[in-house]
Design a protein around this motif. Structure first.
Motif, PDB file in Angstrom:
ATOM      1  N   UNK A   1       0.847  -1.178   0.000  1.00 10.41           N
ATOM      2  CA  UNK A   1       0.000   0.000   0.000  1.00 10.41           C
ATOM      3  C   UNK A   1       0.893   1.242   0.000  1.00 10.41           C
ATOM      4  N   UNK A   2       0.627   2.138  -0.894  1.00  7.83           N
ATOM      5  CA  UNK A   2       1.442   3.347  -0.950  1.00  7.83           C
ATOM      6  C   UNK A   2       0.971   4.352   0.097  1.00  7.83           C
ATOM      7  N   UNK A   3       1.920   5.087   0.596  1.00  9.25           N
ATOM      8  CA  UNK A   3       1.612   6.077   1.624  1.00  9.25           C
ATOM      9  C   UNK A   3       1.388   7.434   0.967  1.00  9.25           C
ATOM     10  N   UNK A   4       0.683   8.297   1.686  1.00 15.32           N
ATOM     11  CA  UNK A   4       0.410   9.626   1.160  1.00 15.32           C
ATOM     12  C   UNK A   4       1.439  10.621   1.673  1.00 15.32           C
ATOM     13  N   UNK A   5       1.456  11.754   1.030  1.00 16.69           N
ATOM     14  CA  UNK A   5       2.345  12.838   1.441  1.00 16.69           C
ATOM     15  C   UNK A   5       2.040  13.242   2.888  1.00 16.69           C
ATOM     16  N   UNK A   6       0.764  13.280   3.220  1.00 16.41           N
ATOM     17  CA  UNK A   6       0.357  13.664   4.577  1.00 16.41           C
ATOM     18  C   UNK A   6       0.888  12.675   5.614  1.00 16.41           C
ATOM     19  N   UNK A   7       0.915  11.405   5.271  1.00 18.49           N
ATOM     20  CA  UNK A   7       1.449  10.392   6.181  1.00 18.49           C
ATOM     21  C   UNK A   7       2.911  10.695   6.497  1.00 18.49           C
ATOM     22  N   UNK A   8       3.705  10.954   5.456  1.00 21.32           N
ATOM     23  CA  UNK A   8       5.122  11.211   5.663  1.00 21.32           C
ATOM     24  C   UNK A   8       5.359  12.521   6.410  1.00 21.32           C
ATOM     25  N   UNK A   9       4.542  13.528   6.123  1.00 25.38           N
ATOM     26  CA  UNK A   9       4.685  14.786   6.854  1.00 25.38           C
ATOM     27  C   UNK A   9       4.331  14.614   8.330  1.00 25.38           C
ATOM     28  N   UNK A  10       3.342  13.779   8.616  1.00 16.94           N
ATOM     29  CA  UNK A  10       2.986  13.512  10.016  1.00 16.94           C
ATOM     30  C   UNK A  10       4.123  12.783  10.728  1.00 16.94           C
ATOM     31  N   UNK A  11       4.735  11.808  10.046  1.00 12.48           N
ATOM     32  CA  UNK A  11       5.877  11.107  10.654  1.00 12.48           C
ATOM     33  C   UNK A  11       7.037  12.071  10.876  1.00 12.48           C
ATOM     34  N   UNK A  12       7.250  12.996   9.945  1.00 10.72           N
ATOM     35  CA  UNK A  12       8.316  13.988  10.093  1.00 10.72           C
ATOM     36  C   UNK A  12       8.058  14.875  11.310  1.00 10.72           C
ATOM     37  N   UNK A  13       6.820  15.259  11.505  1.00 11.91           N
ATOM     38  CA  UNK A  13       6.472  16.082  12.669  1.00 11.91           C
ATOM     39  C   UNK A  13       6.689  15.310  13.969  1.00 11.91           C
ATOM     40  N   UNK A  14       6.330  14.036  13.958  1.00 10.66           N
ATOM     41  CA  UNK A  14       6.567  13.199  15.139  1.00 10.66           C
ATOM     42  C   UNK A  14       8.061  13.091  15.442  1.00 10.66           C
ATOM     43  N   UNK A  15       8.853  12.912  14.403  1.00  7.75           N
ATOM     44  CA  UNK A  15      10.298  12.805  14.590  1.00  7.75           C
ATOM     45  C   UNK A  15      10.878  14.121  15.106  1.00  7.75           C
ATOM     46  N   UNK A  16      10.382  15.242  14.606  1.00  7.17           N
ATOM     47  CA  UNK A  16      10.844  16.549  15.088  1.00  7.17           C
ATOM     48  C   UNK A  16      10.510  16.725  16.563  1.00  7.17           C
ATOM     49  N   UNK A  39      10.637  13.868   5.376  1.00  4.29           N
ATOM     50  CA  UNK A  39      10.370  15.049   4.557  1.00  4.29           C
ATOM     51  C   UNK A  39      10.776  14.812   3.109  1.00  4.29           C
ATOM     52  N   UNK A  40      11.875  14.110   2.905  1.00  3.24           N
ATOM     53  CA  UNK A  40      12.312  13.784   1.545  1.00  3.24           C
ATOM     54  C   UNK A  40      11.309  12.853   0.863  1.00  3.24           C
ATOM     55  N   UNK A  41      10.785  11.887   1.607  1.00  6.22           N
ATOM     56  CA  UNK A  41       9.783  10.979   1.033  1.00  6.22           C
ATOM     57  C   UNK A  41       8.524  11.749   0.650  1.00  6.22           C
ATOM     58  N   UNK A  42       8.107  12.682   1.492  1.00  3.28           N
ATOM     59  CA  UNK A  42       6.924  13.495   1.193  1.00  3.28           C
ATOM     60  C   UNK A  42       7.164  14.341  -0.054  1.00  3.28           C
ATOM     61  N   UNK A  43       8.363  14.871  -0.180  1.00  5.85           N
ATOM     62  CA  UNK A  43       8.698  15.676  -1.347  1.00  5.85           C
ATOM     63  C   UNK A  43       8.686  14.836  -2.621  1.00  5.85           C
ATOM     64  N   UNK A  44       9.205  13.610  -2.531  1.00  6.09           N
ATOM     65  CA  UNK A  44       9.190  12.724  -3.705  1.00  6.09           C
ATOM     66  C   UNK A  44       7.763  12.393  -4.118  1.00  6.09           C
ATOM     67  N   UNK A  45       6.893  12.174  -3.143  1.00  7.39           N
ATOM     68  CA  UNK A  45       5.483  11.884  -3.454  1.00  7.39           C
ATOM     69  C   UNK A  45       4.851  13.092  -4.145  1.00  7.39           C
ATOM     70  N   UNK A  46       5.122  14.291  -3.628  1.00 10.01           N
ATOM     71  CA  UNK A  46       4.560  15.510  -4.226  1.00 10.01           C
ATOM     72  C   UNK A  46       5.055  15.677  -5.657  1.00 10.01           C
ATOM     73  N   UNK A  47       6.316  15.427  -5.880  1.00  6.43           N
ATOM     74  CA  UNK A  47       6.886  15.531  -7.226  1.00  6.43           C
ATOM     75  C   UNK A  47       6.255  14.502  -8.161  1.00  6.43           C
ATOM     76  N   UNK A  48       6.112  13.284  -7.688  1.00  7.72           N
ATOM     77  CA  UNK A  48       5.494  12.236  -8.505  1.00  7.72           C
ATOM     78  C   UNK A  48       4.044  12.585  -8.828  1.00  7.72           C
TER      79      UNK A  48
END
Length: 70
Positions: A1-16, A39-48
Motif C-alpha cells: 500500500x502506498x503512503x500519502x504525502x500527509x502520512x510522511x509529513x505527520x511522521x516527520x512532525x513526530x520525529x521533530x 520530509x524527503x519521502x513526502x517531497x518525492x510523493x509531491x513531485x510524482x
C-alpha cells in the motif's frame, strides 16, 4: 500500500517532536535524521503527483485533439 504525502509529513512532525524532547544527543540526532528522511519521502510523493497530473493533462489534451480531427 502506498503512503500519502500527509502520512510522511505527520511522521516527520513526530520525529521533530521526538528530537526536541530527547534527553540524549544520539537519540535527538537519530530523530532529526528520521525527520529529514520523511520530509524527503513526502517531497518525492509531491513531485510524482505533479508529474502524474502533468502527464494526465497532456494525455487528455492529445485525446481531445484527436477527437477534434475525427
Amino acid at each position: 500500500m502506498s503512503q500519502t504525502r500527509e502520512f510522511y509529513l505527520a511522521r516527520a512532525a513526530e520525529a521533530a517532536n521526538e528530537a526536541a524532547n530527547a534527553k540524549l544527543a544520539n537519540v535527538a540526532d537519530r530523530a532529526l535524521r528520521s525527520q529529514k528522511a520523511f520530509e524527503a519521502m513526502a517531497q518525492r510523493i509531491a513531485l510524482a503527483d505533479a508529474r502524474r497530473a502533468k502527464a494526465d493533462a497532456e494525455k487528455a489534451a492529445l485525446q481531445d485533439a484527436e477527437t477534434l480531427q475525427d
